[in-house]
Design an enzyme around this catalytic site. Structure first.
Site, mmCIF file in Angstrom:
data_model
loop_
_atom_site.group_PDB
_atom_site.id
_atom_site.type_symbol
_atom_site.label_atom_id
_atom_site.label_comp_id
_atom_site.label_asym_id
_atom_site.label_seq_id
_atom_site.Cartn_x
_atom_site.Cartn_y
_atom_site.Cartn_z
ATOM 1 N N TYR A 107 0.926 -1.170 -0.056
ATOM 2 C CA TYR A 107 -0.039 -0.079 -0.020
ATOM 3 C C TYR A 107 0.987 1.378 -0.145
ATOM 4 O O TYR A 107 2.004 1.255 0.432
ATOM 5 C CB TYR A 107 -0.874 0.005 1.445
ATOM 6 C CG TYR A 107 -2.146 -0.834 1.362
ATOM 7 C CD1 TYR A 107 -3.174 -0.498 0.653
ATOM 8 C CD2 TYR A 107 -2.089 -2.047 2.005
ATOM 9 C CE1 TYR A 107 -4.434 -1.001 0.645
ATOM 10 C CE2 TYR A 107 -3.233 -2.823 1.766
ATOM 11 C CZ TYR A 107 -4.574 -2.565 1.218
ATOM 12 O OH TYR A 107 -5.625 -3.277 1.077
ATOM 13 N N TYR A 146 -0.956 -9.844 0.910
ATOM 14 C CA TYR A 146 0.221 -9.128 1.626
ATOM 15 C C TYR A 146 0.045 -9.915 3.149
ATOM 16 O O TYR A 146 -0.874 -10.330 3.377
ATOM 17 C CB TYR A 146 0.254 -7.594 1.574
ATOM 18 C CG TYR A 146 -1.080 -7.230 2.229
ATOM 19 C CD1 TYR A 146 -1.475 -7.028 3.534
ATOM 20 C CD2 TYR A 146 -2.114 -6.688 1.142
ATOM 21 C CE1 TYR A 146 -2.446 -6.434 3.921
ATOM 22 C CE2 TYR A 146 -3.283 -6.213 1.635
ATOM 23 C CZ TYR A 146 -3.412 -5.967 3.086
ATOM 24 O OH TYR A 146 -4.857 -5.727 3.239
ATOM 25 N N ARG A 156 -3.156 -11.770 3.844
ATOM 26 C CA ARG A 156 -4.309 -11.342 3.361
ATOM 27 C C ARG A 156 -4.588 -11.920 1.752
ATOM 28 O O ARG A 156 -3.654 -11.617 1.024
ATOM 29 C CB ARG A 156 -4.650 -9.807 3.244
ATOM 30 C CG ARG A 156 -4.645 -9.102 4.626
ATOM 31 C CD ARG A 156 -5.740 -9.304 5.475
ATOM 32 N NE ARG A 156 -7.073 -9.819 5.030
ATOM 33 C CZ ARG A 156 -7.932 -9.092 4.332
ATOM 34 N NH1 ARG A 156 -8.155 -7.800 4.518
ATOM 35 N NH2 ARG A 156 -9.117 -9.690 4.156
ATOM 36 N N HIS A 159 -7.280 -8.498 -2.506
ATOM 37 C CA HIS A 159 -8.391 -7.675 -2.274
ATOM 38 C C HIS A 159 -8.678 -6.548 -2.690
ATOM 39 O O HIS A 159 -7.629 -5.549 -2.685
ATOM 40 C CB HIS A 159 -8.915 -8.098 -0.627
ATOM 41 C CG HIS A 159 -8.081 -7.483 0.138
ATOM 42 N ND1 HIS A 159 -7.036 -7.896 0.655
ATOM 43 C CD2 HIS A 159 -8.296 -6.210 0.771
ATOM 44 C CE1 HIS A 159 -6.377 -7.126 1.306
ATOM 45 N NE2 HIS A 159 -6.984 -6.008 1.454
ATOM 46 N N HIS A 161 -10.715 -2.976 -1.218
ATOM 47 C CA HIS A 161 -11.930 -2.435 -0.425
ATOM 48 C C HIS A 161 -12.682 -1.345 -1.078
ATOM 49 O O HIS A 161 -12.371 -0.703 -1.835
ATOM 50 C CB HIS A 161 -10.893 -1.319 0.715
ATOM 51 C CG HIS A 161 -9.834 -2.472 1.430
ATOM 52 N ND1 HIS A 161 -10.165 -2.697 2.749
ATOM 53 C CD2 HIS A 161 -8.793 -2.535 1.270
ATOM 54 C CE1 HIS A 161 -9.155 -3.235 3.288
ATOM 55 N NE2 HIS A 161 -8.223 -3.237 2.531
HETATM 56 FE FE FE Z 1 -6.327 -4.418 2.619
#
Ligand code: FE
Lengths: 241, 201
Positions: A107, A146, A156, A159, A161
């Site tokens: 991110y 990640y 995770r 995905h 959000h």
């Molecule tokens: Fe996330």
């Protein structure tokens, strides 16, 4: 406010607040019962967003942060679907916002510590407003899975959000979209906060070859359902009103 | 038997620690995608009513402020009219009614500028005391938490929502503190004996 009141939210379909395998929830989950009252204008109305807020590239994460002539690295995909209510009606004019990690699972955020590299041409946010039928679409790269600090080795699944506004603030929803076939879905403590497999399946977007753009981008279809509203015909009001 | 053919609402998932990227990208340092973050400004020049500031933080069960919470608010204008969707008429054109604020990365504190809301009727026609709806999301919160903030300098005694609460000792969790004229503080506590009342509406 175009319709009647909301269907009662089925709290057993949603994750409960306290889910100890997702450790952060332990001290962030209210212990006491939620208090109910009949929806008021505060829930029946909500902010409305016009197309004037949208920039030309807001629904194109491949280009909206990229230098001119460049594009984000990763598997090019189209994500599309409809925002519906529980009656199956499309919700027009709904603001849909999305954010995600880059193709390597990183991110663009000050507090992000994963060693995967930033992509200089990828910001990770986008938004759009649904059309008259509730449809939406955007272009992006497929996010990478990640690792995250929870148990010793939690990852995770890939995905995206989503944040969605319906026609009233009582429909406000934030959720996540997963990708068909990802084995990490069934090992993730955050996914697992959702009580039933049936409910989890509604967050998994299937590969949609029919809407794929040949030689360019594959497509995934993701419909989002907001709370339904009753018809207004027989609302109970005090006599004389 | 026939089927009802109703769909189920999409299940909620946590907003996660990076909600800022999607909801307040400029705050998070992502510039150049949107000109400004949505919900950052609620009142413009000429807005009716008393300008007020509301500050606060969201606290976890250990007494630590959340440094990654996102708070949204929705309220009527100074006359008690919502600025969109209100069947009773159009609201103040210089007021949005909706705000979105992230807690400071180091302290968890947020603050916003708005106007004092007017009263709005309950569905049965009784008037509610002026209040602001809050919606809180963050990492570790699996489904957005809805609450309300009431004002310490208004008469809240006949409010239908506060009136239906069995545990009257929890009512103060919904009432802001007045710091000075026009400045209020509203702390949201997720757990503990002063746990804020959250609603399922
Ligand atoms: Fe996330």
């Amino acid at each position: 406010m175009s319709d009647g009141n909301y269907f009662t939210r089925d709290r057993s379909w949603h994750p409960p607040a306290y889910t100890p395998s997702y450790k952060t929830s332990v001290v962030r989950s209210p212990n006491k019962a939620l208090i109910s009252f009949p929806p008021t204008l505060s829930e029946q109305t909500g902010p409305v967003f016009g197309h004037n807020i949208l920039g030309e590239l807001d629904n194109d994460l491949i280009h909206n942060f990229a230098q001119p002539g460049e594009s984000a690295i990763g598997q090019r995909i189209i994500v599309h679907g409809r925002v519906l209510d529980e009656n199956g009606r499309g919700v027009p004019g709904a603001l849909v916002e999305f954010w995600q990690a880059n193709a390597g699972g990183r991110y663009r955020h000050k507090k992000e510590g994963y060693l995967a590299p930033l992509d200089p041409n990828f910001g990770g946010c986008g938004r759009t407003i649904t059309d008259a039928e509730g449809g939406y679409r955007f272009r992006t790269v497929k996010p990478g899975p990640y690792p995250w600090p929870n148990r010793q080795n939690d990852w995770r699944p890939a995905h995206i959000h989503f944040s969605i506004f319906g026609s009233g603030f009582g429909q406000r929803l934030i959720t996540q979209m997963y990708f068909e076939g990802d084995p990490l879905i069934w090992q993730c403590p955050i996914v697992d906060t959702i009580p039933s497999r049936e409910a989890i399946e509604t967050l998994i977007a299937p590969l949609d070859m029919a809407n794929t753009i040949p030689m360019d981008a594959r497509a995934y279809k993701f419909d989002i359902v907001l709370r339904g509203r009753r018809s207004t015909m027989f609302e109970n009001r005090p006599e004389g009103n | 038997m026939q089927k009802l053919n109703l769909l189920k609402e999409s299940p909620s998932q946590t907003a996660g620690p990076y909600v800022h990227i999607g909801c307040v990208p400029n705050f998070s340092g992502i510039h150049g995608v949107y000109p400004e973050d949505l919900g950052a400004v609620m009142r413009r020049e000429g807005a009716k009513g008393q300008p007020i500031t509301i500050k606060g933080a969201v606290w976890d069960g250990t007494g630590t402020p959340l440094k990654d919470a996102l708070v949204e608010v929705w309220q009527p204008d100074a006359d008690g009219i919502f600025t969109s969707g209100d069947p009773r008429g159009a609201g103040d054109p210089n007021f949005s009614g909706w705000g979105r604020f992230a807690g400071d990365y180091d302290t968890g504190e947020w603050a916003f500028e708005t106007v004092k809301p007017g009263p709005v009727p309950f569905p049965d026609g009784r008037m509610q005391a002026p209040n602001i709806t809050f919606w809180v999301v963050a990492r570790g919160i699996n489904i957005g938490l809805q609450t309300r903030m009431y004002f310490p300098d208004e008469d809240n005694s006949a409010d239908p929502v506060l009136g239906r609460m069995e545990h009257k000792n929890r009512v103060p969790t919904l009432i802001a503190q007045k710091e000075s004229e026009g400045v209020y503080r509203f702390d949201i506590r997720l757990q503990g004996h002063k746990e804020t009342v959250f609603f399922d509406v």
